[in-house]
Design a protein around this motif. Structure first.
Motif, PDB file in Angstrom:
ATOM      1  N   GLU A  35     124.611  42.066 -34.039  1.00 15.16           N
ATOM      2  CA  GLU A  35     125.225  40.767 -33.795  1.00 15.16           C
ATOM      3  C   GLU A  35     125.750  40.716 -32.364  1.00 15.16           C
ATOM      4  N   ALA A  36     125.861  39.494 -31.829  1.00 18.36           N
ATOM      5  CA  ALA A  36     126.460  39.283 -30.513  1.00 18.36           C
ATOM      6  C   ALA A  36     127.186  37.949 -30.539  1.00 18.36           C
ATOM      7  N   ASP A  37     128.242  37.840 -29.724  1.00 21.73           N
ATOM      8  CA  ASP A  37     129.050  36.619 -29.762  1.00 21.73           C
ATOM      9  C   ASP A  37     128.980  35.797 -28.473  1.00 21.73           C
ATOM     10  N   ASP A  38     128.133  36.193 -27.529  1.00 22.78           N
ATOM     11  CA  ASP A  38     127.905  35.376 -26.344  1.00 22.78           C
ATOM     12  C   ASP A  38     126.571  35.775 -25.723  1.00 22.78           C
ATOM     13  N   GLY A  39     126.162  35.004 -24.707  1.00 27.88           N
ATOM     14  CA  GLY A  39     124.849  35.229 -24.121  1.00 27.88           C
ATOM     15  C   GLY A  39     124.693  36.578 -23.462  1.00 27.88           C
ATOM     16  N   ALA A  40     125.727  37.014 -22.755  1.00 29.17           N
ATOM     17  CA  ALA A  40     125.633  38.292 -22.049  1.00 29.17           C
ATOM     18  C   ALA A  40     125.478  39.456 -23.022  1.00 29.17           C
ATOM     19  N   MET A  60     127.555  28.338 -26.363  1.00 29.74           N
ATOM     20  CA  MET A  60     128.529  29.425 -26.415  1.00 29.74           C
ATOM     21  C   MET A  60     129.288  29.474 -25.102  1.00 29.74           C
ATOM     22  N   PRO A  61     130.543  29.951 -25.130  1.00 25.82           N
ATOM     23  CA  PRO A  61     131.287  30.095 -23.877  1.00 25.82           C
ATOM     24  C   PRO A  61     130.679  31.194 -23.014  1.00 25.82           C
ATOM     25  N   GLY A  62     130.935  31.117 -21.716  1.00 27.32           N
ATOM     26  CA  GLY A  62     130.356  32.110 -20.822  1.00 27.32           C
ATOM     27  C   GLY A  62     128.887  31.822 -20.616  1.00 27.32           C
ATOM     28  N   LEU A  63     128.072  32.847 -20.698  1.00 26.91           N
ATOM     29  CA  LEU A  63     126.631  32.677 -20.567  1.00 26.91           C
ATOM     30  C   LEU A  63     126.089  32.023 -21.838  1.00 26.91           C
ATOM     31  N   ASN A  64     125.483  30.841 -21.703  1.00 23.10           N
ATOM     32  CA  ASN A  64     125.057  30.122 -22.910  1.00 23.10           C
ATOM     33  C   ASN A  64     123.730  30.650 -23.441  1.00 23.10           C
ATOM     34  N   GLY A  65     123.332  30.096 -24.580  1.00 22.45           N
ATOM     35  CA  GLY A  65     122.126  30.572 -25.243  1.00 22.45           C
ATOM     36  C   GLY A  65     120.844  30.270 -24.506  1.00 22.45           C
ATOM     37  N   ILE A  66     120.842  29.235 -23.672  1.00 23.66           N
ATOM     38  CA  ILE A  66     119.638  28.908 -22.914  1.00 23.66           C
ATOM     39  C   ILE A  66     119.350  29.992 -21.882  1.00 23.66           C
ATOM     40  N   GLU A  67     120.381  30.363 -21.127  1.00 27.55           N
ATOM     41  CA  GLU A  67     120.195  31.412 -20.122  1.00 27.55           C
ATOM     42  C   GLU A  67     119.845  32.743 -20.773  1.00 27.55           C
TER      43      GLU A  67
END
Length: 221
Positions: A35-40, A60-67
């Protein structure tokens, strides 16, 4: 089991990840590997675990899912991303598909449909919510314009007659199984043809193939 589909869950809400984990882990042939909770953290987990499918929240906050999707699809050729969001009126849907996602679904998708979508993208099919498909084509069509016949012939000149047939059926949204049934071919034969169509037309996935089919006018606009 070597034939299990290995899935990485990415969502900034722990409860959402828990729900997806329960849903998938009670399904034969599915294995949640992380599992992961952000893009990074999704990028790091994907590179470490090399899952077959990533269920990716796009907002998602920070690095989003698109990136994160762009990075994962660019670096891990065997990993498919199935993007998820709460909203069908969402520019993130188009962004995720442009970033290389193999599918896009709404989070209110029925459990059986979500499991079927994971299986579909794992074998190379594209999966897009019908609501989003309509909006995708609606948004893309004004910028396309039907090509002249000679332009179409130039674009499709590398395809065999059979590959053209399959390209048109991809454009109509048919899955590999539906194409196989329509043309009386085996699933493995269709999969090979689809791979050659994407390669020859320089397309990353079936979603791009649908748009290209509309652009060339080989399916109705």
């Amino acid at each position: 089991m070597t034939d299990e589909i290995r899935v990485l869950l990415v969502d900034d809400q722990k409860l959402v990840r828990y729900g997806f984990r329960l849903m998938l882990e009670t399904t034969p042939g599915m294995l949640v590997v992380g599992e992961a909770d952000d893009g990074a953290s999704a990028i790091g987990a994907a590179e470490r675990l090399k899952p077959d499918v990533v269920l990716m929240d796009v907002r998602m906050p920070g690095l989003n899912g698109i990136e994160a999707t762009k990075h994962i699809t660019g670096r891990l050729s065997c990993t498919r991303v199935l993007a998820l969001t709460t909203y069908d009126l969402d520019e993130y849907a188009f962004g995720a598909l442009r970033a290389g996602a193999a599918g896009f679904l709404l989070k209110d998708t029925r459990p059986d449909d979500l499991v079927a979508a994971v299986r579909a993208v794992h074998v190379g099919d594209a999966v897009v919510s019908p609501r989003i498909t309509a909006k995708l084509i609606e948004a893309a069509t004004p910028h396309l314009g039907v090509r002249r016949n000679d332009d179409v012939e130039d674009a499709l000149s590398e395809l065999t007659a059979r590959e053209r047939e399959i390209f048109i059926l991809i454009g109509r949204g048919l899955t590999n199984g539906e194409i196989a049934e329509s043309l009386f071919l085996s699933d493995s034969t269709v999969k090979a043809h689809v791979g050659r169509v994407l390669f020859k037309l320089e397309l990353r996935n079936r979603v791009e193939a649908v748009i290209r089919a509309y652009e060339l006018g080989v399916v109705g606009q």
